[in-house]
Design a protein around this motif. Structure first.
Motif, PDB file in Angstrom:
ATOM      1  N   GLU A  26       0.345   9.113 -21.991  1.00  0.00           N
ATOM      2  CA  GLU A  26       0.202  10.085 -20.904  1.00  0.00           C
ATOM      3  C   GLU A  26      -1.201  10.035 -20.304  1.00  0.00           C
ATOM      4  O   GLU A  26      -1.374  10.167 -19.083  1.00  0.00           O
ATOM      5  N   ARG A  27      -2.200   9.819 -21.126  1.00  0.00           N
ATOM      6  CA  ARG A  27      -3.565   9.695 -20.621  1.00  0.00           C
ATOM      7  C   ARG A  27      -3.713   8.433 -19.757  1.00  0.00           C
ATOM      8  O   ARG A  27      -4.416   8.440 -18.743  1.00  0.00           O
ATOM      9  N   LEU A  28      -3.060   7.362 -20.171  1.00  0.00           N
ATOM     10  CA  LEU A  28      -3.128   6.126 -19.388  1.00  0.00           C
ATOM     11  C   LEU A  28      -2.478   6.321 -18.016  1.00  0.00           C
ATOM     12  O   LEU A  28      -3.011   5.878 -16.991  1.00  0.00           O
ATOM     13  N   VAL A  29      -1.320   6.966 -17.985  1.00  0.00           N
ATOM     14  CA  VAL A  29      -0.660   7.240 -16.709  1.00  0.00           C
ATOM     15  C   VAL A  29      -1.596   8.021 -15.801  1.00  0.00           C
ATOM     16  O   VAL A  29      -1.757   7.700 -14.610  1.00  0.00           O
ATOM     17  N   ASP A  30      -2.248   9.027 -16.339  1.00  0.00           N
ATOM     18  CA  ASP A  30      -3.128   9.849 -15.509  1.00  0.00           C
ATOM     19  C   ASP A  30      -4.347   9.074 -15.028  1.00  0.00           C
ATOM     20  O   ASP A  30      -4.852   9.318 -13.922  1.00  0.00           O
ATOM     21  N   HIS A  31      -4.808   8.129 -15.824  1.00  0.00           N
ATOM     22  CA  HIS A  31      -5.935   7.269 -15.421  1.00  0.00           C
ATOM     23  C   HIS A  31      -5.629   6.584 -14.100  1.00  0.00           C
ATOM     24  O   HIS A  31      -6.497   6.509 -13.212  1.00  0.00           O
ATOM     25  N   TYR A  32      -4.406   6.099 -13.938  1.00  0.00           N
ATOM     26  CA  TYR A  32      -4.047   5.364 -12.735  1.00  0.00           C
ATOM     27  C   TYR A  32      -3.809   6.270 -11.525  1.00  0.00           C
ATOM     28  O   TYR A  32      -3.607   5.768 -10.422  1.00  0.00           O
ATOM     29  N   TYR A  33      -3.861   7.573 -11.725  1.00  0.00           N
ATOM     30  CA  TYR A  33      -3.729   8.494 -10.598  1.00  0.00           C
ATOM     31  C   TYR A  33      -5.086   9.021 -10.112  1.00  0.00           C
ATOM     32  O   TYR A  33      -5.136   9.869  -9.224  1.00  0.00           O
ATOM     33  N   GLN A  34      -6.170   8.496 -10.643  1.00  0.00           N
ATOM     34  CA  GLN A  34      -7.467   8.735 -10.028  1.00  0.00           C
ATOM     35  C   GLN A  34      -7.521   7.928  -8.728  1.00  0.00           C
ATOM     36  O   GLN A  34      -7.205   6.738  -8.728  1.00  0.00           O
ATOM     37  N   PRO A  35      -7.902   8.518  -7.624  1.00  0.00           N
ATOM     38  CA  PRO A  35      -7.882   7.774  -6.355  1.00  0.00           C
ATOM     39  C   PRO A  35      -8.651   6.461  -6.385  1.00  0.00           C
ATOM     40  O   PRO A  35      -8.207   5.465  -5.802  1.00  0.00           O
ATOM     41  N   GLU A  36      -9.771   6.421  -7.081  1.00  0.00           N
ATOM     42  CA  GLU A  36     -10.560   5.186  -7.145  1.00  0.00           C
ATOM     43  C   GLU A  36      -9.800   4.089  -7.886  1.00  0.00           C
ATOM     44  O   GLU A  36      -9.832   2.924  -7.495  1.00  0.00           O
ATOM     45  N   VAL A  37      -9.121   4.457  -8.947  1.00  0.00           N
ATOM     46  CA  VAL A  37      -8.356   3.475  -9.712  1.00  0.00           C
ATOM     47  C   VAL A  37      -7.117   3.053  -8.933  1.00  0.00           C
ATOM     48  O   VAL A  37      -6.775   1.864  -8.864  1.00  0.00           O
ATOM     49  N   ALA A  38      -6.437   4.016  -8.329  1.00  0.00           N
ATOM     50  CA  ALA A  38      -5.256   3.700  -7.524  1.00  0.00           C
ATOM     51  C   ALA A  38      -5.605   2.779  -6.364  1.00  0.00           C
ATOM     52  O   ALA A  38      -4.826   1.888  -6.000  1.00  0.00           O
ATOM     53  N   ARG A  62      -8.568 -10.802 -17.810  1.00  0.00           N
ATOM     54  CA  ARG A  62      -9.114  -9.456 -17.749  1.00  0.00           C
ATOM     55  C   ARG A  62      -8.413  -8.639 -16.666  1.00  0.00           C
ATOM     56  O   ARG A  62      -8.079  -9.160 -15.605  1.00  0.00           O
ATOM     57  N   ARG A  63      -8.228  -7.366 -16.951  1.00  0.00           N
ATOM     58  CA  ARG A  63      -7.585  -6.447 -16.015  1.00  0.00           C
ATOM     59  C   ARG A  63      -8.534  -5.277 -15.803  1.00  0.00           C
ATOM     60  O   ARG A  63      -8.577  -4.354 -16.625  1.00  0.00           O
ATOM     61  N   PRO A  64      -9.304  -5.303 -14.723  1.00  0.00           N
ATOM     62  CA  PRO A  64     -10.402  -4.340 -14.566  1.00  0.00           C
ATOM     63  C   PRO A  64     -10.017  -2.872 -14.725  1.00  0.00           C
ATOM     64  O   PRO A  64     -10.717  -2.117 -15.396  1.00  0.00           O
ATOM     65  N   THR A  65      -8.917  -2.451 -14.121  1.00  0.00           N
ATOM     66  CA  THR A  65      -8.569  -1.029 -14.225  1.00  0.00           C
ATOM     67  C   THR A  65      -8.156  -0.668 -15.641  1.00  0.00           C
ATOM     68  O   THR A  65      -8.419   0.448 -16.104  1.00  0.00           O
ATOM     69  N   LEU A  66      -7.524  -1.589 -16.330  1.00  0.00           N
ATOM     70  CA  LEU A  66      -7.119  -1.326 -17.712  1.00  0.00           C
ATOM     71  C   LEU A  66      -8.329  -1.381 -18.642  1.00  0.00           C
ATOM     72  O   LEU A  66      -8.458  -0.566 -19.567  1.00  0.00           O
ATOM     73  N   ASP A  67      -9.235  -2.321 -18.385  1.00  0.00           N
ATOM     74  CA  ASP A  67     -10.458  -2.394 -19.185  1.00  0.00           C
ATOM     75  C   ASP A  67     -11.277  -1.112 -19.034  1.00  0.00           C
ATOM     76  O   ASP A  67     -11.872  -0.628 -20.004  1.00  0.00           O
ATOM     77  N   ALA A  68     -11.288  -0.565 -17.824  1.00  0.00           N
ATOM     78  CA  ALA A  68     -12.031   0.677 -17.591  1.00  0.00           C
ATOM     79  C   ALA A  68     -11.455   1.826 -18.412  1.00  0.00           C
ATOM     80  O   ALA A  68     -12.195   2.687 -18.916  1.00  0.00           O
ATOM     81  N   PHE A  69     -10.121   1.860 -18.543  1.00  0.00           N
ATOM     82  CA  PHE A  69      -9.488   2.897 -19.363  1.00  0.00           C
ATOM     83  C   PHE A  69      -9.906   2.751 -20.819  1.00  0.00           C
ATOM     84  O   PHE A  69     -10.232   3.749 -21.483  1.00  0.00           O
ATOM     85  N   ARG A  70      -9.901   1.542 -21.324  1.00  0.00           N
ATOM     86  CA  ARG A  70     -10.308   1.314 -22.714  1.00  0.00           C
ATOM     87  C   ARG A  70     -11.747   1.775 -22.940  1.00  0.00           C
ATOM     88  O   ARG A  70     -12.059   2.430 -23.947  1.00  0.00           O
ATOM     89  N   GLU A  71     -12.620   1.424 -22.004  1.00  0.00           N
ATOM     90  CA  GLU A  71     -14.028   1.770 -22.149  1.00  0.00           C
ATOM     91  C   GLU A  71     -14.241   3.273 -22.083  1.00  0.00           C
ATOM     92  O   GLU A  71     -15.087   3.829 -22.794  1.00  0.00           O
ATOM     93  N   ARG A  72     -13.488   3.943 -21.246  1.00  0.00           N
ATOM     94  CA  ARG A  72     -13.680   5.386 -21.059  1.00  0.00           C
ATOM     95  C   ARG A  72     -13.115   6.199 -22.208  1.00  0.00           C
ATOM     96  O   ARG A  72     -13.684   7.228 -22.595  1.00  0.00           O
ATOM     97  N   THR A  73     -11.989   5.758 -22.754  1.00  0.00           N
ATOM     98  CA  THR A  73     -11.280   6.574 -23.743  1.00  0.00           C
ATOM     99  C   THR A  73     -11.363   6.037 -25.169  1.00  0.00           C
ATOM    100  O   THR A  73     -11.083   6.778 -26.121  1.00  0.00           O
ATOM    101  N   GLY A  74     -11.668   4.763 -25.320  1.00  0.00           N
ATOM    102  CA  GLY A  74     -11.617   4.154 -26.644  1.00  0.00           C
ATOM    103  C   GLY A  74     -10.221   3.789 -27.092  1.00  0.00           C
ATOM    104  O   GLY A  74     -10.014   3.361 -28.237  1.00  0.00           O
ATOM    105  N   ILE A  75      -9.233   3.932 -26.199  1.00  0.00           N
ATOM    106  CA  ILE A  75      -7.843   3.625 -26.531  1.00  0.00           C
ATOM    107  C   ILE A  75      -7.557   2.164 -26.198  1.00  0.00           C
ATOM    108  O   ILE A  75      -7.734   1.730 -25.063  1.00  0.00           O
ATOM    109  N   ALA A  76      -7.141   1.404 -27.184  1.00  0.00           N
ATOM    110  CA  ALA A  76      -6.781   0.004 -26.981  1.00  0.00           C
ATOM    111  C   ALA A  76      -5.355  -0.076 -26.452  1.00  0.00           C
ATOM    112  O   ALA A  76      -4.472   0.659 -26.903  1.00  0.00           O
TER     113      ALA A  76
END
Length: 394
Positions: A311-323, A71-85
């Motif tokens: 592009e949405r995934l890249v931006d996900h990782y620029y949230q300070p909490e995720v970074a 499991r990759r918590p930051t990546l799992d969070a992106f999937r849960e938030r956006t529905g993008i696998a």
């Protein structure tokens, strides 16, 4: 947030002229089919109807769950938030090797099967010159626009970061064992002191080694010249002849430093964070003359079918909490300075301490001494690599 050692293979090396000569031929010797014009880079974007993307990255370059390593918590969070696998593939072990894997498709104007890739900026420069990557839509990346570290915003090969976004960053400086050496090192020229003869290593990869050595000569590495390069080569040849340099290394310099066979070496900041966990006497120095700031960056290759999702995934990782969560795991220079406050507020003492580590969040004094080197042009590369490899014994 767990702390784990970074991969030792991310900062790959140019070990033979063959690979770099091929790059030079493609980028600078007029192979017309290699260059892709801006109007031919985009495919029909299936993002809206196909909620997925494929992401190629280096091993051990993302956070994992200690209890569930798959499991990759930051990546799992992106999937849960956006529905993008996300099909996350750890397939990049070396810049040249990966170039060889996907270049036939890019030269042939065919999809690579990947929507997002991460490679070192010196290799990103070649992709940008060849027109093999697409311009990112900052309208989908408000966090990148707001939080990207100003030091990383405009490298010479991609002004304004139009085609690339840094994934993680790092510093090439000097590491040394203060207890064994018995004194401090402050400058690049300190590597050539008599009491270090035969106890120094330099990095063998041209792209990894040259900038720090130029800084020792007072060169502005954002605009260095061929004369600056050859001056460095002359100096290194002199040090090889006098027995100052024990050997030229890849990431295995860490073994020499830990064993005491080497007392000082060119080193990467992320490696030293890990070494200090076992030996606090190992120091990392940004020399008084400065050090090289580098990145490995995210890019969307030509004809990617899920560009908007990427592009949405890249931006996900620029949230300070995720970074912040990512930085606590990989321990490289965080590309989002605002993540420092997130870590500082952690109730976990070890995690909060990371906010004060200048190798993750460089302080103001260190930042003034960091610069991104101008990359080696296609026209320069073959000749420069031939000379450097002869010195380094590659």
């Amino acid at each position: 947030m767990a702390l784990n050692p970074p991969s030792a293979s991310r900062r790959s090396l140019l070990r033979a002229l063959g690979g770099t000569a091929a790059l030079g031929a493609l980028a600078g010797c007029g192979v017309p089919a290699a260059y892709v014009r801006p109007g031919d880079r985009a495919a029909d974007d299936a993002s809206a109807r196909d909620m997925r993307l494929t992401w190629a990255n280096w091993p051990l370059y993302i956070d994992t769950d200690d209890e569930h390593p798959g499991r990759r918590p930051t990546l799992d969070a992106f999937r849960e938030r956006t529905g993008i696998a996300v099909d996350y593939v750890e397939e990049i072990n070396d810049n040249d090797e990966f170039f060889g894997k996907i270049s036939p498709a890019l030269m042939g104007h065919r999809p690579t099967g990947r929507d997002l890739i991460v490679i070192s900026d010196w290799m990103c420069a070649r992709f940008v010159r060849l027109g093999w990557v697409q311009e990112m839509d900052r309208a989908r990346q408000p966090n990148v626009a707001r939080y990207l570290d100003p030091l990383l915003r405009s490298p010479a090969f991609d002004p304004g970061r139009t085609y690339t976004v840094p994934w993680q960053s790092g510093i090439t400086g000097i590491a040394y064992d203060r207890r064994r050496l018995g004194r401090e090192l402050r400058t690049v020229s300190d590597l050539w002191a008599d009491d270090l003869r035969g106890r120094v290593t330099l990095l063998s990869g041209l792209d990894e080694a040259f900038a720090l050595l130029m800084l020792g000569n007072g060169v502005d590495i954002t605009r260095w010249t061929p004369d600056d390069f050859h001056r460095v080569c002359d100096q290194v040849e002199t040090q090889v002849r006098r027995g100052q340099i024990r050997r030229f290394t890849g990431n295995d310099y860490t073994k020499d430093l830990v064993s005491g066979d080497v007392l000082a070496c060119q080193a990467y900041s992320g490696d030293v964070i890990q070494l200090r966990a076992d030996n606090p006497d190992i120091e990392f120095v940004v020399p008084e003359e400065g050090a090289e700031l580098w990145s490995e960056s995210l890019m969307v290759p030509d004809l990617a079918r899920h560009k908007a999702n990427a592009e949405r995934l890249v931006d996900h990782y620029y949230q300070p909490e995720v970074a912040a969560e990512l930085a606590a795991w990989v321990n490289y220079v965080c590309t989002v300075p605002a993540a420092r406050d997130v870590l500082a507020a952690s109730p976990d003492e070890d995690t909060a301490a990371l906010a004060e580590d200048p190798l993750i969040f460089p302080d103001a004094s260190m930042r003034r001494r960091l610069a991104i080197a101008r990359d080696i042009t296609a026209e320069e590369r073959a000749g420069f690599t031939k000379r450097w490899n002869a010195i380094a014994g590659l």
